[in-house]
Motif scaffolding. Structure first.
Motif, PDB file in Angstrom:
ATOM      1  N   ALA A   1     -14.346   3.772  -8.733  1.00  0.00           N
ATOM      2  CA  ALA A   1     -14.828   3.360  -7.405  1.00  0.00           C
ATOM      3  C   ALA A   1     -13.639   3.321  -6.465  1.00  0.00           C
ATOM      4  N   LEU A   2     -13.897   3.450  -5.192  1.00  0.00           N
ATOM      5  CA  LEU A   2     -12.836   3.403  -4.195  1.00  0.00           C
ATOM      6  C   LEU A   2     -12.099   2.068  -4.314  1.00  0.00           C
ATOM      7  N   PRO A   3     -10.783   2.094  -4.571  1.00  0.00           N
ATOM      8  CA  PRO A   3     -10.039   0.833  -4.707  1.00  0.00           C
ATOM      9  C   PRO A   3     -10.058   0.039  -3.403  1.00  0.00           C
ATOM     10  N   GLU A   4     -10.142  -1.262  -3.528  1.00  0.00           N
ATOM     11  CA  GLU A   4     -10.227  -2.147  -2.363  1.00  0.00           C
ATOM     12  C   GLU A   4      -9.052  -1.935  -1.408  1.00  0.00           C
ATOM     13  N   GLU A   5      -7.850  -1.696  -1.986  1.00  0.00           N
ATOM     14  CA  GLU A   5      -6.669  -1.542  -1.132  1.00  0.00           C
ATOM     15  C   GLU A   5      -6.690  -0.256  -0.302  1.00  0.00           C
ATOM     16  N   ASP A   6      -7.541   0.704  -0.679  1.00  0.00           N
ATOM     17  CA  ASP A   6      -7.626   1.962   0.076  1.00  0.00           C
ATOM     18  C   ASP A   6      -8.673   1.916   1.188  1.00  0.00           C
ATOM     19  N   VAL A   7      -9.500   0.894   1.181  1.00  0.00           N
ATOM     20  CA  VAL A   7     -10.608   0.820   2.144  1.00  0.00           C
ATOM     21  C   VAL A   7     -10.127   0.823   3.604  1.00  0.00           C
ATOM     22  N   PRO A   8      -9.099   0.026   3.976  1.00  0.00           N
ATOM     23  CA  PRO A   8      -8.677   0.051   5.388  1.00  0.00           C
ATOM     24  C   PRO A   8      -8.254   1.441   5.881  1.00  0.00           C
ATOM     25  N   THR A   9      -7.558   2.200   5.031  1.00  0.00           N
ATOM     26  CA  THR A   9      -7.129   3.546   5.440  1.00  0.00           C
ATOM     27  C   THR A   9      -8.314   4.502   5.503  1.00  0.00           C
ATOM     28  N   ILE A  10      -9.224   4.417   4.533  1.00  0.00           N
ATOM     29  CA  ILE A  10     -10.436   5.243   4.558  1.00  0.00           C
ATOM     30  C   ILE A  10     -11.257   4.905   5.805  1.00  0.00           C
TER      31      ILE A  10
ATOM     32  N   GLY B   1      -6.197  -5.725   5.645  1.00  0.00           N
ATOM     33  CA  GLY B   1      -6.995  -5.041   6.664  1.00  0.00           C
ATOM     34  C   GLY B   1      -6.199  -4.018   7.454  1.00  0.00           C
ATOM     35  N   PHE B   2      -4.856  -3.992   7.286  1.00  0.00           N
ATOM     36  CA  PHE B   2      -4.037  -2.978   7.956  1.00  0.00           C
ATOM     37  C   PHE B   2      -4.261  -1.634   7.289  1.00  0.00           C
ATOM     38  N   ASN B   3      -4.281  -0.552   8.083  1.00  0.00           N
ATOM     39  CA  ASN B   3      -4.251   0.763   7.453  1.00  0.00           C
ATOM     40  C   ASN B   3      -2.797   1.093   7.090  1.00  0.00           C
ATOM     41  N   LEU B   4      -2.588   2.206   6.405  1.00  0.00           N
ATOM     42  CA  LEU B   4      -1.269   2.545   5.881  1.00  0.00           C
ATOM     43  C   LEU B   4      -0.211   2.634   6.980  1.00  0.00           C
ATOM     44  N   LEU B   5      -0.556   3.251   8.102  1.00  0.00           N
ATOM     45  CA  LEU B   5       0.400   3.414   9.193  1.00  0.00           C
ATOM     46  C   LEU B   5       0.865   2.058   9.710  1.00  0.00           C
ATOM     47  N   ASP B   6      -0.086   1.122   9.844  1.00  0.00           N
ATOM     48  CA  ASP B   6       0.245  -0.207  10.353  1.00  0.00           C
ATOM     49  C   ASP B   6       1.119  -0.989   9.366  1.00  0.00           C
ATOM     50  N   VAL B   7       0.822  -0.847   8.071  1.00  0.00           N
ATOM     51  CA  VAL B   7       1.602  -1.547   7.040  1.00  0.00           C
ATOM     52  C   VAL B   7       3.064  -1.093   7.095  1.00  0.00           C
ATOM     53  N   VAL B   8       3.277   0.231   7.149  1.00  0.00           N
ATOM     54  CA  VAL B   8       4.647   0.771   7.145  1.00  0.00           C
ATOM     55  C   VAL B   8       5.413   0.304   8.382  1.00  0.00           C
ATOM     56  N   ARG B   9       4.783   0.392   9.544  1.00  0.00           N
ATOM     57  CA  ARG B   9       5.452  -0.032  10.778  1.00  0.00           C
ATOM     58  C   ARG B   9       5.779  -1.538  10.714  1.00  0.00           C
ATOM     59  N   HIS B  10       4.861  -2.320  10.200  1.00  0.00           N
ATOM     60  CA  HIS B  10       5.068  -3.761  10.090  1.00  0.00           C
ATOM     61  C   HIS B  10       6.270  -4.069   9.191  1.00  0.00           C
ATOM     62  N   ARG B  11       6.442  -3.293   8.109  1.00  0.00           N
ATOM     63  CA  ARG B  11       7.552  -3.512   7.188  1.00  0.00           C
ATOM     64  C   ARG B  11       8.909  -3.172   7.824  1.00  0.00           C
ATOM     65  N   PHE B  12       8.932  -2.104   8.605  1.00  0.00           N
ATOM     66  CA  PHE B  12      10.196  -1.626   9.163  1.00  0.00           C
ATOM     67  C   PHE B  12      10.660  -2.415  10.389  1.00  0.00           C
ATOM     68  N   GLN B  13       9.715  -2.945  11.116  1.00  0.00           N
ATOM     69  CA  GLN B  13      10.033  -3.565  12.413  1.00  0.00           C
ATOM     70  C   GLN B  13      11.181  -4.585  12.374  1.00  0.00           C
ATOM     71  N   PRO B  14      11.238  -5.482  11.380  1.00  0.00           N
ATOM     72  CA  PRO B  14      12.323  -6.481  11.377  1.00  0.00           C
ATOM     73  C   PRO B  14      13.727  -5.881  11.259  1.00  0.00           C
ATOM     74  N   TYR B  15      13.803  -4.613  10.827  1.00  0.00           N
ATOM     75  CA  TYR B  15      15.119  -4.003  10.577  1.00  0.00           C
ATOM     76  C   TYR B  15      15.568  -3.062  11.689  1.00  0.00           C
ATOM     77  N   PHE B  16      14.724  -2.868  12.705  1.00  0.00           N
ATOM     78  CA  PHE B  16      15.119  -1.993  13.816  1.00  0.00           C
ATOM     79  C   PHE B  16      16.385  -2.537  14.481  1.00  0.00           C
ATOM     80  N   GLY B  17      17.306  -1.625  14.755  1.00  0.00           N
ATOM     81  CA  GLY B  17      18.555  -2.012  15.406  1.00  0.00           C
ATOM     82  C   GLY B  17      19.717  -2.180  14.451  1.00  0.00           C
ATOM     83  N   LEU B  18      19.440  -2.276  13.136  1.00  0.00           N
ATOM     84  CA  LEU B  18      20.513  -2.411  12.148  1.00  0.00           C
ATOM     85  C   LEU B  18      21.111  -1.049  11.825  1.00  0.00           C
TER      86      LEU B  18
END
Length: 456
Positions: A148-157, A242-259
């Motif tokens: 079955a479609l994994p729960e973690e893939d639902v936001p991106t789908i 509830g974040f899709n993949l693009l949002d998750v990646v951007r959220h992870r990187f944001q604190p490190y911008f400028g380093l």
């Protein structure tokens, strides 16, 4: 599908009975289980394996019903081929088509209650190993599993589904492209490319399409079921639910911008005692930011066919280096049309560009500036095709040493990609050795694409 008043070798009202009967296929071939004299070659009629599985093994009539195949237990049967690539690794041969899209009805659907989600709720997945020289009856069945479609893939789908449905609601069904989305695609589904159908909100006819899980997605699913590839997901935090993949990646990187690269290296413990940094520092830092082990494939990236690239922009905004693709074989180049080439398949990939920008105050110092998911636009594939065909023509004429330059094509060029001048390959027509080469994206083209997508 009606299963009334008929005897089956399983109980169609009992899911465990159906799955248990299906698992008898594992490790064997259809020929070992069904009585047939001969059947058509699958290269002449698509879907022959799946048709035989349904009609001759499960013994029910083929249909186009929107309900699951085993409707009484809500179980959908899907057969799909696996193949071995040049490196001997298992990859999905094709996307997995789930159900046709009805343009007039889908605009009234809510994602959570959609026909697509109904079909993805419970699937009996039968995966067979496609081997070109074999009759489909002799394909080995490698996977029989409930999936079955994994729960973690639902936001991106969901994000993929909504993007496609928005185009339909905007009267732009004729502009839908499989390249728009990550895991799910609206693939063309008709007997010929000339077949069209009506769409709401526009008089422009559109191609019939079906919902399908991309081949990259199915490759990841199948390798996970086979336990053939070490994959690790980016674990989503509560904040990111509830974040899709693009949002998750951007959220992870944001604190490190400028380093700077050096500051990031220190932060994640990659600076050696002598102050030297590892060669692949930025790639290691990316995995640390995403919370994935150094030696594991990133599951979400595998599913979306995403490749990672570090891009360093100089003070002028121009990439310091061009982006290269794997080296090509000259004889294969001559024998292969663009749309059948590895280069074309590579251009279908999405890329995570991790962008570092040279500091205006400190020349030579690069700071983490942004992240971008990028894929070559359909409109630019024509330029890539011209570059490919021009290099192909030169090679065919015995002039493989004469590369297509960046001044000759707005998007791509060809140049060496070798250890040294002695690192060569034979070329047509007489085997003359020429240094190994590959296709590259032009630096100017990359700069334009990055600025266009990030509005720099």
């Amino acid at each position: 599908m009606s299963m009334v008043d008929k005897h089956y070798p399983y109980d169609p009202k009992n899911k465990e009975s159906i799955i248990s009967y299906a698992r008898k296929l594992l490790g064997s071939t259809l020929r070992q289980h069904i009585a047939v004299s001969e059947m058509p070659n699958p290269r002449r009629r698509k879907g022959t394996f799946g048709n035989a599985l349904e009609k001759d093994y499960f013994q029910y009539e083929l249909n186009n019903d929107s309900n699951p195949d085993f409707a009484e237990v809500g179980l959908e049967l899907k057969a799909t081929p696996l193949k071995r690539n040049k490196n001997g690794k298992y990859v999905a041969k094709e996307r997995l088509v789930i159900t046709m899209i009805n343009y007039l009805n889908v605009i009234r659907e809510r994602f959570e209650a959609s026909i697509l989600m109904h079909k993805l709720k419970d699937i009996l997945l039968v995966v067979y190993l496609y081997e070109k020289e074999k009759n489909f009856l002799d394909y080995q069945i490698k996977i029989v599993d409930e999936w079955a479609l994994p729960e973690e893939d639902v936001p991106t789908i969901k994000a993929d589904w909504e993007l496609v449905v928005k185009k339909i609601r905007d009267g732009r069904a004729h502009e839908i492209s499989g390249r728009d989305t990550l895991y799910l695609e609206a693939c063309t589904k008709a007997s010929s490319s000339s077949v069209t159908t009506k769409q709401p909100f526009s008089d422009i006819p559109a191609k019939p399409r079906a919902w399908a899980l991309k081949a990259s997605y199915m490759t990841a699913v199948e390798n996970k079921l086979l336990k053939k590839r070490k994959m690790e997901p980016i674990k989503v935090s509560k904040e990111e639910e509830g974040f899709n993949l693009l949002d998750v990646v951007r959220h992870r990187f944001q604190p490190y911008f400028g380093l700077t690269e050096e500051e990031l290296g220190k932060k994640f413990g990659y600076e050696t005692a002598k102050g030297k940094k590892p060669k692949a520092l930025t790639a290691l830092v990316t995995r640390q930011i995403l919370g994935v082990a150094e030696d594991a494939k990133i599951e979400q990236f595998e599913k979306a066919g995403i490749k990672q690239k570090t891009i360093r922009l100089t003070k002028t905004g121009r990439p310091k280096e061009a982006v290269s693709f794997p080296r090509f074989d000259y004889y294969e180049l001559v024998e292969t049309d663009f749309e059948d080439s590895d280069f074309y398949r590579q251009l279908q990939d999405k890329y995570l560009f991790v962008i570092y920008r040279e500091s205006p105050e400190d020349p030579g110092v690069y700071r983490l500036a942004d992240v971008l998911f990028w894929q070559m636009p359909d409109s630019d594939l024509e330029y890539a095709a011209r570059c490919y065909e021009e290099m192909r023509a030169r090679t065919k004429a015995g002039h493989a040493e004469n590369s297509v330059k960046s001044t000759e094509n707005p998007c791509c060029h060809v140049r060496p990609h070798a250890r040294n001048k002695q690192d060569t390959l034979p070329t047509p027509p007489n085997g003359k050795p020429v240094i190994k080469k590959c296709f590259w994206l032009n630096q100017g083209y990359l700069a334009e694409e990055i600025h266009r997508n990030l509005n720099l």
